[in-house]
Design an enzyme around this catalytic site. Sequence first.
Site, PDB file in Angstrom:
ATOM      1  N   GLU A   1       4.280  19.753 -22.327  1.00  0.00           N
ATOM      2  CA  GLU A   1       4.602  19.047 -21.198  1.00  0.00           C
ATOM      3  C   GLU A   1       5.207  17.806 -21.331  1.00  0.00           C
ATOM      4  O   GLU A   1       6.075  17.380 -21.042  1.00  0.00           O
ATOM      5  CB  GLU A   1       3.489  18.644 -20.273  1.00  0.00           C
ATOM      6  CG  GLU A   1       2.762  19.774 -19.605  1.00  0.00           C
ATOM      7  CD  GLU A   1       3.447  20.392 -18.318  1.00  0.00           C
ATOM      8  OE1 GLU A   1       4.532  20.049 -18.122  1.00  0.00           O
ATOM      9  OE2 GLU A   1       2.979  21.387 -17.661  1.00  0.00           O
TER      10      GLU A   1
ATOM     11  N   ASP B   1       9.535  26.408 -15.404  1.00  0.00           N
ATOM     12  CA  ASP B   1       8.447  27.317 -15.892  1.00  0.00           C
ATOM     13  C   ASP B   1       8.702  28.313 -16.379  1.00  0.00           C
ATOM     14  O   ASP B   1       8.190  28.969 -17.595  1.00  0.00           O
ATOM     15  CB  ASP B   1       7.587  27.417 -14.535  1.00  0.00           C
ATOM     16  CG  ASP B   1       6.515  28.422 -14.747  1.00  0.00           C
ATOM     17  OD1 ASP B   1       5.442  28.111 -15.551  1.00  0.00           O
ATOM     18  OD2 ASP B   1       6.734  29.568 -14.368  1.00  0.00           O
TER      19      ASP B   1
ATOM     20  N   ASP C   1       4.989  19.039 -12.937  1.00  0.00           N
ATOM     21  CA  ASP C   1       3.809  19.335 -12.247  1.00  0.00           C
ATOM     22  C   ASP C   1       2.551  18.869 -13.273  1.00  0.00           C
ATOM     23  O   ASP C   1       1.269  19.261 -12.928  1.00  0.00           O
ATOM     24  CB  ASP C   1       3.624  21.004 -12.060  1.00  0.00           C
ATOM     25  CG  ASP C   1       3.896  21.578 -13.331  1.00  0.00           C
ATOM     26  OD1 ASP C   1       3.508  21.017 -14.359  1.00  0.00           O
ATOM     27  OD2 ASP C   1       4.142  22.930 -13.199  1.00  0.00           O
TER      28      ASP C   1
ATOM     29  N   HIS D   1       4.205  26.014  -9.342  1.00  0.00           N
ATOM     30  CA  HIS D   1       3.949  27.592  -8.950  1.00  0.00           C
ATOM     31  C   HIS D   1       4.160  27.576  -7.189  1.00  0.00           C
ATOM     32  O   HIS D   1       3.575  28.404  -6.533  1.00  0.00           O
ATOM     33  CB  HIS D   1       3.130  28.310  -9.350  1.00  0.00           C
ATOM     34  CG  HIS D   1       3.081  28.063 -10.909  1.00  0.00           C
ATOM     35  ND1 HIS D   1       3.947  28.623 -11.697  1.00  0.00           N
ATOM     36  CD2 HIS D   1       2.096  27.516 -11.875  1.00  0.00           C
ATOM     37  CE1 HIS D   1       3.660  28.490 -12.909  1.00  0.00           C
ATOM     38  NE2 HIS D   1       2.552  27.622 -13.124  1.00  0.00           N
TER      39      HIS D   1
ATOM     40  N   ASP E   1       8.766  21.184 -17.656  1.00  0.00           N
ATOM     41  CA  ASP E   1       7.590  21.895 -17.920  1.00  0.00           C
ATOM     42  C   ASP E   1       7.328  22.210 -19.255  1.00  0.00           C
ATOM     43  O   ASP E   1       8.009  22.384 -20.158  1.00  0.00           O
ATOM     44  CB  ASP E   1       7.777  23.135 -17.067  1.00  0.00           C
ATOM     45  CG  ASP E   1       6.421  23.841 -16.566  1.00  0.00           C
ATOM     46  OD1 ASP E   1       5.127  23.051 -16.696  1.00  0.00           O
ATOM     47  OD2 ASP E   1       6.217  24.974 -16.084  1.00  0.00           O
ATOM     48  N   GLY E   2       5.672  22.386 -19.395  1.00  0.00           N
ATOM     49  CA  GLY E   2       5.433  22.997 -20.662  1.00  0.00           C
ATOM     50  C   GLY E   2       4.435  24.075 -20.734  1.00  0.00           C
ATOM     51  O   GLY E   2       3.847  24.491 -19.461  1.00  0.00           O
TER      52      GLY E   2
END
Length: 237
Positions: free
Chosen positions: A48, A135, A71, A125, A10-11
């Site tokens: 990301e 995250d 995501d 999320h 994640d970023g």
Amino acid sequence: MTATITIFTDGAAKGNPGRGGYGVVITDGKTVTELGGHKTRTTNNEMELMAVVKALEHVSGTKATVHIYTDSKYVVEGATGWVYGWVQNGWQTKAKTDVANKELWQALLPLLKTTTIEWHKVPGHVGIVGNERVDDIASTMAEKGTYTLYTGPQRAYGHDLSDTSYDDTKKQDRSDARKRQALKAYSHISRVDGVVKIHTTWAECEARVKGVKGARFQKTLSREDEHTVRAKYEAGE
């Protein structure tokens, strides 16, 4: 049985562009390795992509099949399609502009060729254990520039990375929120230090709330919606 490695990435960027960070969790089923980093000025897409590059560098040369959960549509579609067109076009987009984050894409390309990857585009999320963990790493890195990263046995990790199920209600709520964001605004409402104001433009609202701790704001879609949101904000909700 073919060995597998599972990776979550994640970023995050606070401001986009702004302070950013990335997070990675890697497991082979026995051990877990977390990676993370930060950058003072960056974008969400850059972080990301950085997360995936760092993850694949870490497992480069493995004979295992690597499952990547992200995501980021930008990363998945870029890595499985766009990047090959960019190479053919001399790192130019179809619009004849320079490819954003070119250096990272160029770093990723050879990694894609030396590793067997299965991509998993997941909603963010919505309660997926690994996604929520990366995250947290990325967001904290973006905000504070540091995070206590774990490396050790999976049995002591405290997070069930094998559980990739998610909350359908949260997914629907996010889908509804995205649809709402795409609709034309009737007005914007902000609350700063208990004072509620109505704005005719987002720029005006943003100028009031940006960087203000505890500020709240919301787009309204009609006069009735504006009345409801204003009443909610004035009631302290």
